[in-house]
Design a protein around this motif. Structure first.
Motif, PDB file in Angstrom:
ATOM      1  N   SER A 121      -4.093  22.485   1.905  1.00 39.55           N
ATOM      2  CA  SER A 121      -2.788  22.755   1.327  1.00 39.55           C
ATOM      3  C   SER A 121      -1.838  21.583   1.535  1.00 39.55           C
ATOM      4  O   SER A 121      -1.118  21.174   0.619  1.00 39.55           O
ATOM      5  N   ASP A 122      -1.823  21.025   2.741  1.00 41.39           N
ATOM      6  CA  ASP A 122      -0.960  19.883   3.024  1.00 41.39           C
ATOM      7  C   ASP A 122      -1.382  18.671   2.200  1.00 41.39           C
ATOM      8  O   ASP A 122      -0.541  17.917   1.697  1.00 41.39           O
ATOM      9  N   ASN A 123      -2.676  18.472   2.060  1.00 43.36           N
ATOM     10  CA  ASN A 123      -3.169  17.359   1.259  1.00 43.36           C
ATOM     11  C   ASN A 123      -2.814  17.531  -0.213  1.00 43.36           C
ATOM     12  O   ASN A 123      -2.530  16.557  -0.910  1.00 43.36           O
ATOM     13  N   ALA A 152       0.846  -1.199   0.000  1.00 43.34           N
ATOM     14  CA  ALA A 152       0.000   0.000   0.000  1.00 43.34           C
ATOM     15  C   ALA A 152       0.879   1.246   0.000  1.00 43.34           C
ATOM     16  O   ALA A 152       1.984   1.268   0.559  1.00 43.34           O
ATOM     17  N   PHE A 153       0.359   2.305  -0.609  1.00 46.53           N
ATOM     18  CA  PHE A 153       1.120   3.539  -0.747  1.00 46.53           C
ATOM     19  C   PHE A 153       1.069   4.383   0.517  1.00 46.53           C
ATOM     20  O   PHE A 153       0.007   4.583   1.106  1.00 46.53           O
ATOM     21  N   ASN A 154       2.217   4.889   0.902  1.00 46.96           N
ATOM     22  CA  ASN A 154       2.305   5.993   1.853  1.00 46.96           C
ATOM     23  C   ASN A 154       3.355   6.959   1.308  1.00 46.96           C
ATOM     24  O   ASN A 154       3.915   6.749   0.232  1.00 46.96           O
ATOM     25  N   ALA A 155       3.613   8.017   2.036  1.00 51.20           N
ATOM     26  CA  ALA A 155       4.535   9.033   1.526  1.00 51.20           C
ATOM     27  C   ALA A 155       5.926   8.452   1.273  1.00 51.20           C
ATOM     28  O   ALA A 155       6.595   8.816   0.298  1.00 51.20           O
ATOM     29  N   ASP A 156       6.356   7.530   2.131  1.00 57.48           N
ATOM     30  CA  ASP A 156       7.702   6.971   1.985  1.00 57.48           C
ATOM     31  C   ASP A 156       7.812   6.083   0.747  1.00 57.48           C
ATOM     32  O   ASP A 156       8.817   6.140   0.022  1.00 57.48           O
ATOM     33  N   GLU A 177      -0.146  19.040  -1.394  1.00 63.46           N
ATOM     34  CA  GLU A 177       1.273  18.715  -1.525  1.00 63.46           C
ATOM     35  C   GLU A 177       1.489  17.204  -1.495  1.00 63.46           C
ATOM     36  O   GLU A 177       2.269  16.658  -2.281  1.00 63.46           O
ATOM     37  N   ASP A 178       0.779  16.525  -0.596  1.00 64.54           N
ATOM     38  CA  ASP A 178       0.874  15.084  -0.466  1.00 64.54           C
ATOM     39  C   ASP A 178       0.410  14.394  -1.753  1.00 64.54           C
ATOM     40  O   ASP A 178       1.056  13.473  -2.262  1.00 64.54           O
ATOM     41  N   ALA A 179      -0.720  14.854  -2.294  1.00 68.94           N
ATOM     42  CA  ALA A 179      -1.269  14.258  -3.513  1.00 68.94           C
ATOM     43  C   ALA A 179      -0.387  14.546  -4.712  1.00 68.94           C
ATOM     44  O   ALA A 179      -0.264  13.701  -5.621  1.00 68.94           O
ATOM     45  N   PHE A 180       0.225  15.720  -4.744  1.00 62.80           N
ATOM     46  CA  PHE A 180       1.085  16.050  -5.881  1.00 62.80           C
ATOM     47  C   PHE A 180       2.289  15.112  -5.957  1.00 62.80           C
ATOM     48  O   PHE A 180       2.770  14.801  -7.056  1.00 62.80           O
ATOM     49  N   ALA A 181       2.769  14.657  -4.801  1.00 63.97           N
ATOM     50  CA  ALA A 181       3.883  13.706  -4.815  1.00 63.97           C
ATOM     51  C   ALA A 181       3.480  12.429  -5.545  1.00 63.97           C
ATOM     52  O   ALA A 181       4.268  11.870  -6.314  1.00 63.97           O
ATOM     53  N   MET A 182       2.252  11.975  -5.330  1.00 61.09           N
ATOM     54  CA  MET A 182       1.751  10.792  -6.046  1.00 61.09           C
ATOM     55  C   MET A 182       1.612  11.095  -7.531  1.00 61.09           C
ATOM     56  O   MET A 182       2.014  10.286  -8.384  1.00 61.09           O
ATOM     57  N   ALA A 183       1.057  12.248  -7.864  1.00 64.23           N
ATOM     58  CA  ALA A 183       0.894  12.633  -9.265  1.00 64.23           C
ATOM     59  C   ALA A 183       2.250  12.715  -9.960  1.00 64.23           C
ATOM     60  O   ALA A 183       2.403  12.271 -11.112  1.00 64.23           O
ATOM     61  N   HIS A 184       3.237  13.268  -9.277  1.00 64.36           N
ATOM     62  CA  HIS A 184       4.576  13.401  -9.855  1.00 64.36           C
ATOM     63  C   HIS A 184       5.204  12.036 -10.083  1.00 64.36           C
ATOM     64  O   HIS A 184       5.832  11.786 -11.127  1.00 64.36           O
ATOM     65  N   MET A 185       5.041  11.124  -9.123  1.00 70.00           N
ATOM     66  CA  MET A 185       5.602   9.779  -9.262  1.00 70.00           C
ATOM     67  C   MET A 185       4.994   9.050 -10.463  1.00 70.00           C
ATOM     68  O   MET A 185       5.702   8.409 -11.246  1.00 70.00           O
ATOM     69  N   VAL A 195      -6.817  12.952   6.998  1.00 68.80           N
ATOM     70  CA  VAL A 195      -8.073  13.537   7.488  1.00 68.80           C
ATOM     71  C   VAL A 195      -7.812  14.785   8.329  1.00 68.80           C
ATOM     72  O   VAL A 195      -8.584  15.748   8.307  1.00 68.80           O
ATOM     73  N   ASP A 196      -6.709  14.792   9.058  1.00 70.05           N
ATOM     74  CA  ASP A 196      -6.410  15.896   9.968  1.00 70.05           C
ATOM     75  C   ASP A 196      -5.514  16.962   9.337  1.00 70.05           C
ATOM     76  O   ASP A 196      -5.163  17.943   9.994  1.00 70.05           O
ATOM     77  N   ARG A 197      -5.134  16.788   8.068  1.00 68.38           N
ATOM     78  CA  ARG A 197      -4.284  17.767   7.409  1.00 68.38           C
ATOM     79  C   ARG A 197      -5.124  18.836   6.730  1.00 68.38           C
ATOM     80  O   ARG A 197      -6.285  18.612   6.375  1.00 68.38           O
ATOM     81  N   SER A 198      -4.513  19.986   6.476  1.00 69.69           N
ATOM     82  CA  SER A 198      -5.174  21.065   5.758  1.00 69.69           C
ATOM     83  C   SER A 198      -5.283  20.714   4.283  1.00 69.69           C
ATOM     84  O   SER A 198      -4.620  19.790   3.787  1.00 69.69           O
TER      85      SER A 198
END
Length: 282
Positions: A96-98, A44-48, A100-108, A91-94
């Motif tokens: 903006s933070d979400n 499963a995907f996480n940031a790492d 940035e997190d999603a863009f990392a997946m899009a970039h990958m 769920v607890d992130r803003s």
């Protein structure tokens, strides 16, 4: 950099990622396999993991001698999609933070899409959400008969946003609407019918045989021409066939004919010998 890909099924030091979540191994000369290595979480995907995959794809993009990149998951599952702990933290992130997190997946995913070598997903077990999206972002995807797929984000009040460009390109807008809107679970035969995957094989042994077959086939193809052919599809897709497009495609084949690979390939064919990029060439 000299080509370090020579021995079968060995880790390649020059390509080794800094994270243990991804392994890169050689399968034969010119072919590598990127292995998602979180078997305890069904890959499963996480940031790492996303960061480790980005690093791997960036390394392979600039590597000499890589002709085909296979992608699979460790432990009999391709990828279960988003990691539960990662989703819980989101769920607890803003917003903006979400973002940035999603863009990392899009970039990958874009890094995978942009690899000049042929890319092939080898799907066992489940390919859900982002996992199914990664299969769509590869040039080819081969699945075992028992594999299952789903874009189930709507059942969580979410949407499969970052994978959507690749899934829509693979299956078309109508099929994508149905899959995205219902979140339905579907099998490998259905995935083949709609174009999400390219081939269904019986089991893991047949999947390994398909991998060996594709490795052998791609080595007969000129590596620069493979990259150019992939780019050609992206550049002409959905464009009007007008004078400008005809001029552009004529220019591209003319350039290919006078290129080093084009000259070598045609001469080798006429002289009944293997071109210099093929195994066994003189």
């Amino acid at each position: 950099m000299s080509n370090p890909i020579a021995d079968p099924l060995v880790e390649v030091p020059d390509f080794s990622p800094t994270s243990e979540l991804v392994r890169i191994v050689a399968t034969r000369a010119g072919a590598v396999t990127v292995i998602m290595h979180r078997p305890e979480r069904k890959n499963a995907f996480n940031a790492d993991l996303i960061s480790a995959l980005s690093e791997a794809f960036e390394t392979l993009r600039g590597a000499e001698g890589v002709r085909v990149v296979f992608l699979r998951g460790e432990g009999g599952t391709f990828s279960a999609g988003a990691d539960l702990d990662w989703m819980r933290a989101a769920v607890d992130r803003s917003e903006s933070d979400n973002r940035e997190d999603a863009f990392a997946m899009a970039h990958m995913l874009k890094q995978l899409w942009d690899l000049p070598a042929l890319t092939v997903a080898l799907v066992e077990g489940g390919a859900f959400g982002g996992g199914a999206g990664m299969a769509a972002a590869c040039d080819l995807a081969i699945a075992t008969a028992e594999a299952k797929f789903s874009f189930s984000e709507v059942k969580l009040g979410l949407i499969p946003a970052t994978v959507s460009p690749y899934v829509v390109a693979a299956v078309g807008p109508r099929a994508a609407r149905g899959l995205f809107a219902t979140g339905q679970l579907f099998d490998a035969d259905h995935a083949l019918r709609i174009g999400l995957i390219s081939e269904v094989v019986a089991d893991a042994q047949a999947l390994a045989a398909a991998q060996a077959r594709i490795s052998a086939e791609i080595l007969a193809c000129a590596p620069g021409a493979v990259a150019d052919a992939k780019r050609l599809v992206s550049d002409v897709y959905a464009r009007e066939i007008d004078h400008g497009l005809m001029e552009e495609t004529a220019k591209r084949i003319a350039q290919a004919r006078v290129s080093g690979e084009g000259q070598e390939g045609v001469r080798a064919f006429l002289e009944r010998r293997k071109p210099d990029w093929a195994p066994g060439a003189d």
